[in-house]
Every structure is written in C-alpha cells, then in structure tokens.
Design a protein around this motif. Structure first.
Motif, PDB file in Angstrom:
ATOM      1  N   ARG A 143       0.802  -1.263   0.269  1.00  0.00           N
ATOM      2  CA  ARG A 143      -0.136  -0.137   0.118  1.00  0.00           C
ATOM      3  C   ARG A 143       0.834   1.390  -0.058  1.00  0.00           C
ATOM      4  N   LEU A 144       1.992   1.097   0.344  1.00  0.00           N
ATOM      5  CA  LEU A 144       3.024   2.269   0.438  1.00  0.00           C
ATOM      6  C   LEU A 144       3.532   2.414  -0.937  1.00  0.00           C
ATOM      7  N   VAL A 173      12.321   2.187   2.174  1.00  0.00           N
ATOM      8  CA  VAL A 173      13.056   2.930   3.090  1.00  0.00           C
ATOM      9  C   VAL A 173      12.516   2.069   4.408  1.00  0.00           C
ATOM     10  N   ALA A 174      11.135   1.936   4.452  1.00  0.00           N
ATOM     11  CA  ALA A 174      10.759   1.021   5.597  1.00  0.00           C
ATOM     12  C   ALA A 174      11.163  -0.303   5.820  1.00  0.00           C
ATOM     13  N   VAL A 175      11.497  -1.081   4.727  1.00  0.00           N
ATOM     14  CA  VAL A 175      12.314  -2.392   4.769  1.00  0.00           C
ATOM     15  C   VAL A 175      13.677  -2.095   5.063  1.00  0.00           C
ATOM     16  N   LEU A 176      14.227  -1.295   4.648  1.00  0.00           N
ATOM     17  CA  LEU A 176      15.714  -1.009   5.068  1.00  0.00           C
ATOM     18  C   LEU A 176      15.873  -0.679   6.369  1.00  0.00           C
ATOM     19  N   HIS A 177      15.132   0.102   7.186  1.00  0.00           N
ATOM     20  CA  HIS A 177      15.235   0.489   8.346  1.00  0.00           C
ATOM     21  C   HIS A 177      14.768  -0.345   9.312  1.00  0.00           C
ATOM     22  N   TYR A 178      13.506  -0.864   8.975  1.00  0.00           N
ATOM     23  CA  TYR A 178      12.917  -1.773  10.237  1.00  0.00           C
ATOM     24  C   TYR A 178      13.293  -3.155  10.208  1.00  0.00           C
ATOM     25  N   LEU A 215       9.881   7.400   6.662  1.00  0.00           N
ATOM     26  CA  LEU A 215       9.805   6.376   7.846  1.00  0.00           C
ATOM     27  C   LEU A 215       8.340   6.780   8.464  1.00  0.00           C
ATOM     28  N   SER A 216       8.365   8.258   8.889  1.00  0.00           N
ATOM     29  CA  SER A 216       7.119   8.666   9.673  1.00  0.00           C
ATOM     30  C   SER A 216       5.918   8.496   8.695  1.00  0.00           C
ATOM     31  N   ARG A 217       5.729   8.617   7.439  1.00  0.00           N
ATOM     32  CA  ARG A 217       4.847   8.417   6.843  1.00  0.00           C
ATOM     33  C   ARG A 217       4.264   7.013   6.623  1.00  0.00           C
ATOM     34  N   ALA A 218       5.359   6.204   6.201  1.00  0.00           N
ATOM     35  CA  ALA A 218       5.276   4.834   6.367  1.00  0.00           C
ATOM     36  C   ALA A 218       4.598   4.080   7.496  1.00  0.00           C
ATOM     37  N   ARG A 219       5.229   4.742   8.748  1.00  0.00           N
ATOM     38  CA  ARG A 219       4.470   4.040   9.908  1.00  0.00           C
ATOM     39  C   ARG A 219       3.084   4.345  10.016  1.00  0.00           C
ATOM     40  N   PRO A 239      -2.826   1.142  10.588  1.00  0.00           N
ATOM     41  CA  PRO A 239      -4.038   0.735  10.285  1.00  0.00           C
ATOM     42  C   PRO A 239      -4.252  -0.293   9.718  1.00  0.00           C
ATOM     43  N   HIS A 240      -3.122  -1.030   9.150  1.00  0.00           N
ATOM     44  CA  HIS A 240      -3.204  -2.390   8.253  1.00  0.00           C
ATOM     45  C   HIS A 240      -2.598  -3.560   9.103  1.00  0.00           C
TER      46      HIS A 240
END
Length: 170
Positions: free
Chosen positions: A108-109, A116-121, A145-149, A154-155
């Motif tokens: 959905r992102l 970026v989210a996968v690389l960081h988290y 990262l903030s927007r991805a979180r 909700p999902h």
C-alpha cells in the motif's frame, strides 16, 4: 574477497537478503531470482567486495535495481498481452498469513516509502545507512519512515509491532 570468504558470505546472508528483498518487492519468487542474479554479478567482482565495505548493501541494491527493471519489462509485456489477448496475467501464490499481511500492508506504500521502511525496520539499517544506500537525504528518509509508519498502522495488528517498532524521532 577470496573464494572461501565469498562462499561463507553467501551462506550466511542469502536467506536474509531474500527475505529483505521479498518485503520490498512483495514477490518471493522474484526476490529469490534477483538476489541470486545479484550474487552472480557479485561473484565476478568478488575481489572488489570487502566485508567491512558492506557487500550485503551492494547485493541488496543490485537486487532492487534488477527487480525494478523486471517490473518495467513485465509491465510492458502485460500491457501488450492485454491489448492482443484481452487476458489477465495470473498472480503468483502467496505464503503464510502473517507474511501476506505484512507484504499486503507494505504494498500500500509508495515504492520509495516501502523500500526505506524495509531497509530501516527489517534490515535494521540506521537512517544514515538508508540514506547512503538509497541516495536520499537523511531528513527525507526520516519523513518517509514517519509517513510509512502512519500508513501501515491501520493495516497491521499488534503482533506486527515487533517487526516495525515505534521509535522516537522517526
């Protein structure tokens, strides 16, 4: 990197890299293919790869670029198929429910936020390491990262908090 060092590097990192690229692409078979192709390319330049210089980042970046290239090629092929055949291209089967939920949420992102989210988290890279690997400014990485979180919250149910933890400053 010697042949033995490369073989050890491959044995210790291939599964992790496939998992990381799978989360970025949403397609396990594609992730396996592009990571293998990236390792083949790395083999040819193994003397230039050094453990302390981040060979995993090199493999991950090459695999990501291969996946993007394949998506573009496949998109053009699918469009041609629809124009000439009027048919649909079947989707690949998906794995277990937890992985499906995470991948579905990540899909959905926008592409950049997802990567970026996968690389960081998931890959546990620092903001600066993500910025270096993606060529994006550190402040922009934090914004993604903030927007991805916010978009993922909700999902994903509470069991996913261990995968994508709440952080201060991001």
């Amino acid at each position: 990197m010697t042949v033995e060092e490369f073989e050890e590097f491959y044995a210790h990192s291939v599964k992790r890299l496939v998992g990381q690229v799978y989360l970025m692409t949403g397609d396990l078979h594609e992730a396996q293919d592009v990571v293998q192709e990236a390792f083949v390319r790395a083999w040819g330049r193994r003397s230039k790869l050094r453990r302390d210089a981040g060979p995993e980042a090199w493999i991950r970046t090459v695999a990501w670029r291969l996946a993007v290239s394949r998506w573009r090629r496949r998109g053009r092929a699918a469009e041609a198929w629809r124009r000439h055949q009027g048919g649909r291209v079947p989707a690949a089967p998906e794995p277990d429910a937890g992985a499906v939920a995470l991948v579905a949420a990540l899909r959905r992102l926008p592409e950049r936020q997802r990567r970026v989210a996968v690389l960081h988290y998931v890959c546990d890279l620092s903001v600066q390491q993500v910025a270096t690997e993606t060529g994006i400014a550190a402040g922009t990485v934090k914004s993604h990262l903030s927007r991805a979180r916010a978009a993922l919250a909700p999902h994903l149910d509470d069991s996913m908090d261990s995968i994508i933890p709440e952080e201060h400053g991001v």
